[in-house]
Write a protein that holds these residues in place. Structure first.
Motif, PDB file in Angstrom:
ATOM      1  N   ALA A  20       0.825  -1.201   0.000  1.00  0.00           N
ATOM      2  CA  ALA A  20       0.000   0.000   0.000  1.00  0.00           C
ATOM      3  C   ALA A  20       0.863   1.256   0.000  1.00  0.00           C
ATOM      4  O   ALA A  20       0.558   2.242  -0.684  1.00  0.00           O
ATOM      5  CB  ALA A  20      -0.935  -0.004   1.210  1.00  0.00           C
ATOM      6  N   GLU A  21       1.956   1.230   0.776  1.00  0.00           N
ATOM      7  CA  GLU A  21       2.859   2.382   0.805  1.00  0.00           C
ATOM      8  C   GLU A  21       3.483   2.647  -0.569  1.00  0.00           C
ATOM      9  O   GLU A  21       3.799   3.783  -0.917  1.00  0.00           O
ATOM     10  CB  GLU A  21       3.961   2.170   1.842  1.00  0.00           C
ATOM     11  CG  GLU A  21       3.487   2.198   3.288  1.00  0.00           C
ATOM     12  CD  GLU A  21       3.169   3.595   3.800  1.00  0.00           C
ATOM     13  OE1 GLU A  21       3.590   4.578   3.148  1.00  0.00           O
ATOM     14  OE2 GLU A  21       2.501   3.695   4.846  1.00  0.00           O
ATOM     15  N   LYS A  22       3.651   1.578  -1.359  1.00  0.00           N
ATOM     16  CA  LYS A  22       4.228   1.699  -2.698  1.00  0.00           C
ATOM     17  C   LYS A  22       3.137   1.823  -3.778  1.00  0.00           C
ATOM     18  O   LYS A  22       3.435   1.796  -4.974  1.00  0.00           O
ATOM     19  CB  LYS A  22       5.103   0.476  -2.996  1.00  0.00           C
ATOM     20  CG  LYS A  22       6.203   0.217  -1.990  1.00  0.00           C
ATOM     21  CD  LYS A  22       7.322   1.247  -2.029  1.00  0.00           C
ATOM     22  CE  LYS A  22       8.309   0.931  -3.109  1.00  0.00           C
ATOM     23  NZ  LYS A  22       9.529   1.774  -3.026  1.00  0.00           N
ATOM     24  N   ASN A  23       1.884   1.948  -3.339  1.00  0.00           N
ATOM     25  CA  ASN A  23       0.741   2.041  -4.269  1.00  0.00           C
ATOM     26  C   ASN A  23       0.729   0.867  -5.243  1.00  0.00           C
ATOM     27  O   ASN A  23       0.487   1.036  -6.444  1.00  0.00           O
ATOM     28  CB  ASN A  23       0.778   3.374  -5.034  1.00  0.00           C
ATOM     29  CG  ASN A  23       0.583   4.571  -4.120  1.00  0.00           C
ATOM     30  OD1 ASN A  23      -0.341   4.586  -3.306  1.00  0.00           O
ATOM     31  ND2 ASN A  23       1.464   5.550  -4.222  1.00  0.00           N
ATOM     32  N   ALA A  24       0.984  -0.328  -4.731  1.00  0.00           N
ATOM     33  CA  ALA A  24       1.126  -1.510  -5.599  1.00  0.00           C
ATOM     34  C   ALA A  24       0.186  -2.647  -5.209  1.00  0.00           C
ATOM     35  O   ALA A  24       0.387  -3.777  -5.649  1.00  0.00           O
ATOM     36  CB  ALA A  24       2.577  -1.990  -5.562  1.00  0.00           C
ATOM     37  N   ASP A  26      -2.614  -3.307  -6.298  1.00  0.00           N
ATOM     38  CA  ASP A  26      -3.279  -3.854  -7.486  1.00  0.00           C
ATOM     39  C   ASP A  26      -2.317  -4.593  -8.409  1.00  0.00           C
ATOM     40  O   ASP A  26      -2.727  -5.082  -9.463  1.00  0.00           O
ATOM     41  CB  ASP A  26      -4.000  -2.746  -8.256  1.00  0.00           C
ATOM     42  CG  ASP A  26      -3.050  -1.657  -8.752  1.00  0.00           C
ATOM     43  OD1 ASP A  26      -1.864  -1.664  -8.331  1.00  0.00           O
ATOM     44  OD2 ASP A  26      -3.493  -0.814  -9.549  1.00  0.00           O
ATOM     45  N   GLN A  27      -1.064  -4.700  -8.009  1.00  0.00           N
ATOM     46  CA  GLN A  27      -0.064  -5.378  -8.836  1.00  0.00           C
ATOM     47  C   GLN A  27       0.117  -6.846  -8.452  1.00  0.00           C
ATOM     48  O   GLN A  27       0.907  -7.551  -9.068  1.00  0.00           O
ATOM     49  CB  GLN A  27       1.292  -4.657  -8.730  1.00  0.00           C
ATOM     50  CG  GLN A  27       1.258  -3.210  -9.171  1.00  0.00           C
ATOM     51  CD  GLN A  27       0.872  -3.070 -10.630  1.00  0.00           C
ATOM     52  OE1 GLN A  27       1.488  -3.696 -11.504  1.00  0.00           O
ATOM     53  NE2 GLN A  27      -0.138  -2.262 -10.908  1.00  0.00           N
ATOM     54  N   GLY A  81       8.164   4.729  -5.531  1.00  0.00           N
ATOM     55  CA  GLY A  81       7.564   5.304  -4.334  1.00  0.00           C
ATOM     56  C   GLY A  81       8.583   5.497  -3.236  1.00  0.00           C
ATOM     57  O   GLY A  81       9.796   5.436  -3.480  1.00  0.00           O
ATOM     58  N   SER A 203      -1.971   3.867   4.098  1.00  0.00           N
ATOM     59  CA  SER A 203      -1.745   2.435   3.855  1.00  0.00           C
ATOM     60  C   SER A 203      -2.548   1.556   4.804  1.00  0.00           C
ATOM     61  O   SER A 203      -2.662   0.344   4.586  1.00  0.00           O
ATOM     62  CB  SER A 203      -0.255   2.096   3.969  1.00  0.00           C
ATOM     63  OG  SER A 203       0.243   2.393   5.275  1.00  0.00           O
TER      64      SER A 203
END
Length: 205
Positions: A20-24, A26-27, A81, A203
């Motif tokens: 979540a901190e890396k905005n990932a 959904d990856q 990020g 996050s």
């Protein structure tokens, strides 16, 4: 990429926070593991992680990576990020040191107490309990609370001036302590204020 985990458990929380901190978030694809029915101890799962623990990261080439610190390091170096593991040699060393302290002084100790000195996950899963060892670890958790209260009186985050993997680990450690009803004493105001600050991060929303 797949992550085998149990939503809501402290160690899987560490990896989900990092993503979540890396905005990932959904990856990756999350694959739930039925821990309550001992799926993590099945032959099929032990191929992924012989230590029978979650989470486990499966890469597209079939590589399995377990241990939260290793998974978070992979995530940190794979996605853009904020840096969770540091950039300079000094930063990386300090973060690694403080992350490990958060792990063994709070998270691992709280986990041992939960699994050995309480009902834990129930009699079908909590085999070979050693209550004396578990209760000893409860004392270590309280000592860990005191230590990190002092650390956080001198810096805004566990490893210094910025949020890192060390903060993720300590936060998850406090979650594990909650599982065992080990409460941070009210006089540890630095630790409690830090926890509220981390809880407010996007996050964790």
């Amino acid at each position: 990429m797949k992550i085998y985990d149990v939503e809501g458990f402290p160690n899987p929380l560490r990896v989900r926070m990092a993503l979540a901190e890396k905005n990932a978030l959904d990856q990756v694809t999350f694959v739930p593991v039925d821990v309550m029915n001992a799926e993590h101890r099945s032959d099929a799962f032990l191929v992924k992680n012989p230590a029978a623990g979650v989470p486990v990261l499966e890469l597209d080439d079939g590589t399995y990576i377990s241990e939260c610190s290793a998974i978070i390091e992979y995530i940190d170096h794979t996605f853009a990020g904020i840096s969770l593991t540091g950039t300079s040699a000094k930063e990386r060393a300090v973060i690694s040191m403080m992350q490990r302290r958060a792990e063994f002084m709070v998270l691992d100790a709280a986990a041992t107490y939960f699994h050995h000195a309480t009902d834990g996950l129930g009699p079908d899963l909590e085999i070979d309990q050693n209550k004396a060892w578990g209760n000893k670890q409860a004392k270590n958790v309280l000592a860990g609370f005191k230590y990190f209260n002092t650390v956080l009186g001198n810096a805004p985050y566990v490893a210094g001036d910025v949020f890192t993997m060390a903060d993720i680990t300590l936060f998850a450690g406090l979650v594990f302590a909650d599982f065992g009803k080990l409460t941070v004493p009210s006089q540890y105001t630095n630790l409690l204020a830090w926890r509220a600050k981390i809880q407010d991060r996007p996050s964790l929303k």
